[in-house]
Design a protein around this motif. Structure first.
Motif, PDB file in Angstrom:
ATOM      1  N   LEU A 293     -11.258 -18.475   5.290  1.00 39.19           N
ATOM      2  CA  LEU A 293     -11.597 -17.036   4.392  1.00 39.19           C
ATOM      3  C   LEU A 293     -10.903 -15.827   4.996  1.00 39.19           C
ATOM      4  N   PRO A 294     -10.896 -15.699   6.109  1.00 33.90           N
ATOM      5  CA  PRO A 294     -10.038 -14.590   6.592  1.00 33.90           C
ATOM      6  C   PRO A 294      -8.465 -14.598   6.368  1.00 33.90           C
ATOM      7  N   ILE A 295      -8.137 -15.584   6.651  1.00 35.99           N
ATOM      8  CA  ILE A 295      -6.593 -15.617   6.329  1.00 35.99           C
ATOM      9  C   ILE A 295      -6.377 -15.604   4.700  1.00 35.99           C
ATOM     10  N   SER A 296      -7.171 -16.014   4.010  1.00 30.73           N
ATOM     11  CA  SER A 296      -7.017 -15.978   2.634  1.00 30.73           C
ATOM     12  C   SER A 296      -7.126 -14.599   2.100  1.00 30.73           C
ATOM     13  N   VAL A 297      -8.112 -13.963   2.870  1.00 28.16           N
ATOM     14  CA  VAL A 297      -8.419 -12.501   2.322  1.00 28.16           C
ATOM     15  C   VAL A 297      -6.871 -11.519   2.607  1.00 28.16           C
ATOM     16  N   GLY A 298      -6.404 -11.845   3.834  1.00 30.42           N
ATOM     17  CA  GLY A 298      -4.967 -11.352   4.183  1.00 30.42           C
ATOM     18  C   GLY A 298      -3.750 -11.537   3.285  1.00 30.42           C
ATOM     19  N   THR A 299      -3.955 -12.952   2.774  1.00 30.99           N
ATOM     20  CA  THR A 299      -2.871 -13.508   1.882  1.00 30.99           C
ATOM     21  C   THR A 299      -3.175 -12.828   0.649  1.00 30.99           C
ATOM     22  N   ALA A 300      -4.396 -12.764   0.137  1.00 32.41           N
ATOM     23  CA  ALA A 300      -4.750 -12.102  -1.360  1.00 32.41           C
ATOM     24  C   ALA A 300      -4.299 -10.739  -1.048  1.00 32.41           C
ATOM     25  N   LEU A 301      -4.478  -9.992  -0.054  1.00 31.52           N
ATOM     26  CA  LEU A 301      -4.302  -8.523  -0.104  1.00 31.52           C
ATOM     27  C   LEU A 301      -2.825  -8.190  -0.032  1.00 31.52           C
ATOM     28  N   ALA A 302      -2.012  -9.344   0.684  1.00 35.95           N
ATOM     29  CA  ALA A 302      -0.588  -9.045   0.661  1.00 35.95           C
ATOM     30  C   ALA A 302      -0.055  -9.219  -0.678  1.00 35.95           C
ATOM     31  N   ALA A 303      -0.495 -10.020  -1.561  1.00 34.32           N
ATOM     32  CA  ALA A 303      -0.124 -10.064  -2.941  1.00 34.32           C
ATOM     33  C   ALA A 303      -0.506  -8.716  -3.658  1.00 34.32           C
ATOM     34  N   LYS A 304      -1.468  -8.357  -3.431  1.00 38.79           N
ATOM     35  CA  LYS A 304      -1.656  -6.951  -4.244  1.00 38.79           C
ATOM     36  C   LYS A 304      -0.786  -5.772  -3.785  1.00 38.79           C
ATOM     37  N   MET A 305      -0.514  -5.866  -2.445  1.00 36.29           N
ATOM     38  CA  MET A 305       0.539  -4.748  -1.871  1.00 36.29           C
ATOM     39  C   MET A 305       1.703  -4.904  -2.308  1.00 36.29           C
ATOM     40  N   ASP A 306       2.122  -6.277  -2.443  1.00 35.02           N
ATOM     41  CA  ASP A 306       3.435  -6.564  -2.930  1.00 35.02           C
ATOM     42  C   ASP A 306       3.603  -6.887  -4.301  1.00 35.02           C
ATOM     43  N   ASN A 307       2.617  -6.481  -5.155  1.00 36.47           N
ATOM     44  CA  ASN A 307       2.567  -6.525  -6.521  1.00 36.47           C
ATOM     45  C   ASN A 307       2.986  -7.911  -7.020  1.00 36.47           C
ATOM     46  N   LYS A 308       2.395  -9.145  -6.495  1.00 37.98           N
ATOM     47  CA  LYS A 308       2.669 -10.429  -6.797  1.00 37.98           C
ATOM     48  C   LYS A 308       1.311 -10.921  -7.600  1.00 37.98           C
ATOM     49  N   ASP A 309       1.740 -11.910  -8.599  1.00 39.79           N
ATOM     50  CA  ASP A 309       0.668 -12.506  -9.236  1.00 39.79           C
ATOM     51  C   ASP A 309       0.133 -13.585  -8.755  1.00 39.79           C
ATOM     52  N   TYR A 310       0.575 -14.189  -7.729  1.00 45.78           N
ATOM     53  CA  TYR A 310      -0.164 -15.546  -7.159  1.00 45.78           C
ATOM     54  C   TYR A 310      -1.391 -15.320  -6.776  1.00 45.78           C
TER      55      TYR A 310
END
Ligand SMILES: Cc1ncc(C[n+]2csc(CCOP(=O)(O)OP(=O)(O)O)c2C)c(N)n1
Length: 276
Positions: A120-137
């Motif tokens: 879950l912590p890794i997934s939170v970081g990965t989801a936050l990265a998507a927001k910061m990079d304007n990615k839709d994944y």
């Protein structure tokens, strides 16, 4: 894929889980059988990930936090063509990358997991990265209910809501058992829904063996704009093999030859019913 096709796939996945665990003489049988229908729907209905786009930064991410049930993930990844199924004959053998927990040395695996409380912590970081990079994944992570007492989950839950990570979906394989007893006995985490809701998540309950419910719940993501989503999937540990269901000893029990034959017969019978 139709519900019938998904049901047949799950039978084949269960047979493969048992085949390779029996061959390796090691593995987490009960928890792999409880989560396999969830993985089936994710990989055959929901996720935008496949061998061709796995190196693309736009792919959806699936991070299996309950890493001890890697056998479920291995059989699905083999079916999706990430590696030849015959590789699984080396499961838990000397020098094989197909070890008892996920490792990025295996094609299709996003993250090394197995020490509980990391997905879950890794997934939170990965989801936050998507927001910061304007990615839709989107980011999906599967947790065990017995994993929830790990404190890192709750820091991650807090952070996901703080950053409004509505591109994150956590799924709890709620089979009510863990390694040494029921969750209620070892460390009670109920009510899981109220706890996550109080942390700012939107929660749904599903039958984790019902393909229609699983498809619908993933189709309706995010459950609420600006909130992370949690699916509590009610499952049965050892699902599909009568003598394994809800039996603690199959947490990492390996079937002997006779037990293996019985299990495969049961699954073949179940398949015959689906075809009818
Ligand atoms: C940090 C950490 N502590 C302990 C373990 C040992 N362990 C392996 S599986 C397990 C029980 C997990 O229960 P649950 O998440 O409910 O798994 P499931 O029943 O779905 O197999 C434990 C405690 C571990 N892998 N990591």
């Amino acid at each position: 894929m139709t519900e019938k096709e998904l049901a047949q796939k799950s039978i084949q996945y269960r047979k493969n889980i048992l085949k390779y665990i029996t061959n390796a003489n090691a593995g987490h049988t009960g928890g792999s059988l409880s989560c396999i229908d969830i993985l089936n729907v994710l990989y055959n209905h929901t996720l935008n990930v496949n061998p061709a786009n796995f190196r693309s930064s736009d792919r959806d991410r699936y991070i299996q936090s309950k890493g001890h049930c890697v056998e479920a993930l291995f059989v699905v990844l083999a079916d999706k063509g990430f590696f030849p199924e015959s590789d699984l004959e080396t499961l838990c053998k000397y020098k094989s990358h197909y070890i008892g927990h996920p490792t990025k040395k295996v094609n299709g695996i996003e993250q090394n997991t197995g020490a509980l409380g990391h997905g879950l912590p890794i997934s939170v970081g990965t989801a936050l990265a998507a927001k910061m990079d304007n990615k839709d994944y989107k980011v999906y992570t599967l947790l065990g209910d017995g994993e929830l007492p790990e404190g890192s989950n709750w820091e991650a839950a807090l952070t996901a809501a703080h950053y409004k990570l509505d591109n994150l979906c956590a799924i709890i394989d709620n089979n009510k058992l863990q390694i040494t007893g029921t969750n209620a006995e070892v460390c009670n985490t109920d009510p899981i829904d109220k706890k996550f809701e109080s942390f700012g998540w939107e929660v749904r309950h599903v039958d984790g063996h019902d393909f229609k419910q699983l498809q619908q719940v993933f189709d309706s993501l995010p459950f609420s704009t600006g909130k992370p989503s949690l699916v509590i999937a009610h499952t049965i540990k050892g699902k599909g093999v009568s003598y394994m269901e809800n039996e603690l000893k199959w947490h990492h029990g390996v079937p002997n030859k006779e037990q293996y034959v019985t299990a495969i017969e049961e699954l073949d019978n179940a398949n015959a019913h689906i075809i009818k």
